[in-house]
Design a protein around this motif. Structure first.
Motif, short mmCIF file in Angstrom:
data_model
loop_
_atom_site.label_atom_id
_atom_site.label_comp_id
_atom_site.label_asym_id
_atom_site.label_seq_id
_atom_site.Cartn_x
_atom_site.Cartn_y
_atom_site.Cartn_z
N GLY A 18 -3.30 -2.21 1.93
CA GLY A 18 -4.18 -1.15 2.42
C GLY A 18 -3.55 -0.30 3.52
N LYS A 40 6.59 -5.65 -2.38
CA LYS A 40 7.22 -6.80 -3.04
C LYS A 40 6.56 -7.11 -4.37
N GLY A 53 -15.25 -9.86 1.88
CA GLY A 53 -16.54 -9.59 2.53
C GLY A 53 -16.85 -8.16 2.88
N THR A 161 12.14 -6.18 -2.75
CA THR A 161 12.11 -6.89 -1.46
C THR A 161 13.06 -6.22 -0.49
N THR A 197 3.74 -4.59 6.33
CA THR A 197 4.15 -5.70 5.46
C THR A 197 3.25 -6.93 5.56
N LEU A 251 -9.86 -18.97 -0.04
CA LEU A 251 -10.95 -18.55 0.86
C LEU A 251 -12.32 -18.56 0.20
N GLY A 374 -1.67 -2.44 10.42
CA GLY A 374 -2.23 -3.51 9.60
C GLY A 374 -1.95 -4.87 10.20
N ARG A 385 -9.80 -12.63 15.49
CA ARG A 385 -10.25 -11.44 14.75
C ARG A 385 -11.65 -11.65 14.22
N GLY A 388 -14.03 -8.63 8.77
CA GLY A 388 -14.30 -7.22 8.47
C GLY A 388 -13.48 -6.25 9.31
P1 FAD Z 1 -1.02 -6.66 2.95
O1 FAD Z 1 -2.19 -6.33 2.13
O2 FAD Z 1 -0.68 -8.09 3.16
O3 FAD Z 1 0.19 -5.91 2.29
C1 FAD Z 1 1.51 -6.20 2.66
C2 FAD Z 1 2.43 -5.41 1.75
O4 FAD Z 1 3.75 -5.56 2.22
C3 FAD Z 1 2.44 -5.90 0.32
O5 FAD Z 1 2.51 -4.79 -0.54
C4 FAD Z 1 3.73 -6.70 0.22
O6 FAD Z 1 4.26 -6.75 -1.08
C5 FAD Z 1 4.60 -5.88 1.14
N1 FAD Z 1 5.76 -6.60 1.65
C6 FAD Z 1 5.80 -7.70 2.41
N2 FAD Z 1 7.07 -8.03 2.66
C7 FAD Z 1 7.84 -7.13 2.04
C8 FAD Z 1 9.24 -6.95 1.90
N3 FAD Z 1 10.13 -7.78 2.45
N4 FAD Z 1 9.68 -5.91 1.15
C9 FAD Z 1 8.82 -5.06 0.56
N5 FAD Z 1 7.49 -5.18 0.66
C10 FAD Z 1 7.02 -6.20 1.39
N6 FAD Z 1 -10.29 -8.65 6.02
C11 FAD Z 1 -11.44 -7.96 6.23
O7 FAD Z 1 -11.50 -7.11 7.10
N7 FAD Z 1 -12.52 -8.19 5.45
C12 FAD Z 1 -12.53 -9.12 4.47
O8 FAD Z 1 -13.52 -9.27 3.78
C13 FAD Z 1 -11.34 -9.88 4.25
N8 FAD Z 1 -11.30 -10.82 3.30
C14 FAD Z 1 -10.13 -11.51 3.08
C15 FAD Z 1 -10.08 -12.46 2.08
C16 FAD Z 1 -8.91 -13.14 1.81
C17 FAD Z 1 -8.86 -14.17 0.72
C18 FAD Z 1 -7.76 -12.88 2.58
C19 FAD Z 1 -6.49 -13.62 2.33
C20 FAD Z 1 -7.80 -11.94 3.60
C21 FAD Z 1 -8.98 -11.26 3.86
N9 FAD Z 1 -9.05 -10.29 4.87
C22 FAD Z 1 -10.21 -9.60 5.07
C23 FAD Z 1 -7.85 -9.92 5.62
C24 FAD Z 1 -7.26 -8.65 5.03
O9 FAD Z 1 -7.37 -8.67 3.63
C25 FAD Z 1 -5.78 -8.48 5.39
O10 FAD Z 1 -5.58 -8.72 6.74
C26 FAD Z 1 -5.34 -7.06 5.07
O11 FAD Z 1 -5.62 -6.77 3.74
C27 FAD Z 1 -3.87 -6.87 5.37
O12 FAD Z 1 -3.50 -5.62 4.86
P2 FAD Z 1 -2.05 -5.03 5.13
O13 FAD Z 1 -2.00 -3.73 4.44
O14 FAD Z 1 -1.75 -5.09 6.56
O15 FAD Z 1 -1.06 -6.05 4.43
#
Ligand code: FAD
Length: 591
Positions: A18, A40, A53, A161, A197, A251, A374, A385, A388
């Motif tokens: 996201g 990745k 949620g 990666t 990431t 979860l 993120g 945290r 949500g």
């Molecule tokens: P991520 O979605 O983790 O994306 C990371 C990206 O980086 C991915 O595309 C991955 O492939 C890429 N990446 C990583 N390393 C590399 C690399 N070396 N090279 C290239 N690409 C790489 N939060 C809420 O607020 N509400 C909720 O209801 C909620 N429910 C959740 C339920 C579950 C089961 C889980 C596990 C988490 C939940 N969370 C919730 C937390 C939330 O989903 C995450 O904290 C959030 O989505 C993280 O988003 P992000 O974009 O920071 O990272």
């Protein structure tokens, strides 16, 4: 020299979750700036897809008295006041606009009878605040952003990666990595990089996190000199699945409690009434997780070492409509029908509050040209945290990182340069494990690391235990230098695991070092030898810096709030709550 697929962009976004997608959309929104995004996994499959949620934003559709001030109050309180207040202020003010914008872009939110975005209760939020799509909010958020992104001029690299950030002097200049399918190398030159990431829950054995959560971005940033902060702050979500063992840690969304689910111990007692009489099941995650842990320790746990979660007193149709994913997940994996019976839950590693230090307004890290947003970033959540707040975080700060990266890139008169020696050194490093076909097995090291972290640095910690954990990590780091791989570069998951393990070893060490340093209990960090929250310790964030001699931890003062924000936090009850004190019923929004 190896053939090297090479591209150059103004803004390079690492991570297609996201935060990354939101950053890329913003960076590309005004045109004239070339933008690429790398993940990745496949587009649409990033860890965010698992979020269930909802996204927290004080829209006030269900509970009219909600406001950004209340969201600010709740977030600071839940973070035990070591959050960066300005980050929280920006977040609480902007979250509603980001959620409404997502709706305009096509996200199909659940609706109130009047047709507004529906909001549900979640632990630690003073009002019903989580905008949601059943219990599949992350999937819809990602789908919406993905459709937006592919309609724009954004280049997408999937299943790539990244292993190293490249520099031009002290500023960032690009990134290098390889395609996971066939192992061919890729060099991405960039004026600005957004790090998105995600987290590193995979350092623990029992975790809700996806396979991608190995902390690559935070580790890579640290190695080039970015400051990391409050690494000891790890969130253990109270309700992971316990049984069967193959799905332990998966979860169970807080939405189950948000929709009325109740927690019981083996004596059929609603034990949360003892630990948090006011909020009970809707207490914050750190409190609920610790309470379950204490009940199990006191011999009042379920057969497989958890607590009972029961929502079967609600109508079956209601459960299936509000929690369709949970209903299916627990039926399919655990053979339990939650509309008819309770099920076992126990804490699972869920989220990293610590991470790359990012500026409250621009998401700039301490390395010029590198921005972070993120879960990889640190500042918003403090010591714990709120549920949500992450989905809202990735929208608010994903957008801000995109803007800042675009502005930075366009302000540069000349693109940074990458000298060949950096690239050659990285090629040699990436290929090195193939020279040791009989070397240490990366999977075995990962397993031992997870054991060490889960035994010595998990939900409860002590100096003696942490020191044992640190020694184990340091000895694993030594062994990891000899990790080896059989076979070639095509479809070789063992090879990928080598880099994951290196990153996780580094971040585990920082978690343990931070946990040793914070001699108190606060939020997600619970020290059995220092059980109290100490006002003196609440004045500090712990910043980790890379040095040739190892990790250097500095205490940095938590930024002091201006009087108008301090006044909000000093209130005995959250703003707006005083009107409804003592009542769980909040008046609906007036037309
Ligand atoms: P991520 O979605 O983790 O994306 C990371 C990206 O980086 C991915 O595309 C991955 O492939 C890429 N990446 C990583 N390393 C590399 C690399 N070396 N090279 C290239 N690409 C790489 N939060 C809420 O607020 N509400 C909720 O209801 C909620 N429910 C959740 C339920 C579950 C089961 C889980 C596990 C988490 C939940 N969370 C919730 C937390 C939330 O989903 C995450 O904290 C959030 O989505 C993280 O988003 P992000 O974009 O920071 O990272």
């Amino acid at each position: 020299m190896e053939t090297m697929e090479t591209h150059a962009f103004d803004v390079l976004v690492l991570g297609s979750g996201g935060a990354g997608l939101r950053a890329a959309v913003e960076a590309a929104s005004e045109g004239g700036v070339s933008v690429a995004i790398v993940g990745k996994s496949l587009l649409g499959k990033a860890h965010t897809v698992m979020a269930e949620g909802g996204a927290a934003a004080s829209i006030g559709n269900v509970d009219a008295p909600d406001s950004w001030q209340t969201h600010f109050y709740d977030t600071m309180k839940s973070g035990h006041y070591i959050n960066n207040y300005r980050t929280v202020e920006v977040f609480a003010k902007e979250a509603p606009a980001r959620v409404l914008e997502l709706e305009q872009w096509g996200a199909v939110f659940d609706r109130t009878p009047e047709g507004r975005i529906m909001q549900r209760a979640f632990g630690g939020h003073s009002f019903r605040r989580l905008a949601h799509i059943g219990d599949r909010t992350g999937m819809e958020l990602l789908r919406t952003l993905q459709y937006k992104a592919i309609s724009m001029d954004i280049k997408v690299f999937q299943e790539v990666t990244i292993t190293r950030l490249l520099m031009d002097g002290s500023r960032v200049a690009g990134a290098m990595g390889y395609y996971r399918a066939d192992g061919h190398f890729i060099l991405l030159k960039a004026k600005a990089i957004v790090l998105a990431t995600g987290g590193w829950g995979k350092v623990y054995k029992v975790t809700s996190n996806s396979w991608e959560s190995t902390g690559d971005g935070a580790a890579m940033a640290y190695r080039i000199g970015a400051d990391l902060k409050d690494m000891e702050m790890v969130q253990f979500h109270p309700t992971g699945m316990v049984w069967p063992p193959g799905v332990a840690g998966l979860l169970v969304t807080e939405g189950v409690r948000g929709e009325g689910g109740l927690l019981y111990n083996s004596e059929k007692e609603r034990f949360m009434k003892r630990y948090d009489p006011e909020r009970q099941e809707l207490s914050t995650r750190d409190v609920v997780a610790r309470s379950i842990f204490k009940e199990v320790q006191a011999g009042r746990g379920t057969p497989h070492g958890g607590a009972w979660l029961d929502i079967s007193h609600k109508k079956a149709d209601f459960i299936k409509q509000k929690l369709p994913g949970m209903y299916e997940q627990i039926l399919t994996l655990g053979d339990i029908d939650i509309t008819k019976q309770p099920f076992e839950v126990a804490p699972t590693c869920h989220y990293q509050m610590g991470g790359v230090q990012a500026h409250a307004e621009t998401c700039a890290t301490t390395v010029p040209g590198l921005f972070a947003a993120g879960e990889v970033a640190c500042g918003l959540h403090g010591a714990n945290r709120l549920g949500g707040n992450s989905l809202a975080d990735i929208l608010v700060f994903g957008r801000r990182a995109g803007i800042a990266a675009r502005d930075y890139a366009t302000s540069l008169k000349k693109a940074p340069e990458i000298d060949d020696t950096q690239v050659e050194a990285e090629v040699a490093r990436i290929l090195e494990p193939f020279n040791r076909p009989d070397g240490e097995n990366p999977y075995a090291i990962h397993q031992e690391l997870q054991e060490a972290m889960s035994t010595h640095a998990a939900i409860v910690r002590s100096e003696d235990d942490l020191k044992v954990g640190l020694n184990k990590i340091l000895s694993l780091k030594e062994r990891a230098k000899r990790m080896g791989i059989k076979g070639g570069r095509v479809y070789n998951p063992g090879w990928h695991a080598v880099f994951d393990v290196e990153n996780m070893l580094l971040l585990s060490e920082l978690i343990v070092r931070g946990a040793l340093e914070r001699k108190e209990s606060r939020g997600g960090h619970w020290r059995s030898d220092y059980p109290d929250e100490l006002p003196e310790m609440g004045k500090w964030n712990f910043v980790h810096q890379y040095s040739e001699d190892g990790d250097r931890i500095t205490r940095v003062p938590v930024p002091e709030m201006p009087p108008e924000l301090a006044e909000i936090c000093a209130r005995p009850v959250a703003p707006g709550r005083e009107k409804v004190a003592g009542s769980s019923q909040v008046p609906p929004r007036k037309e």
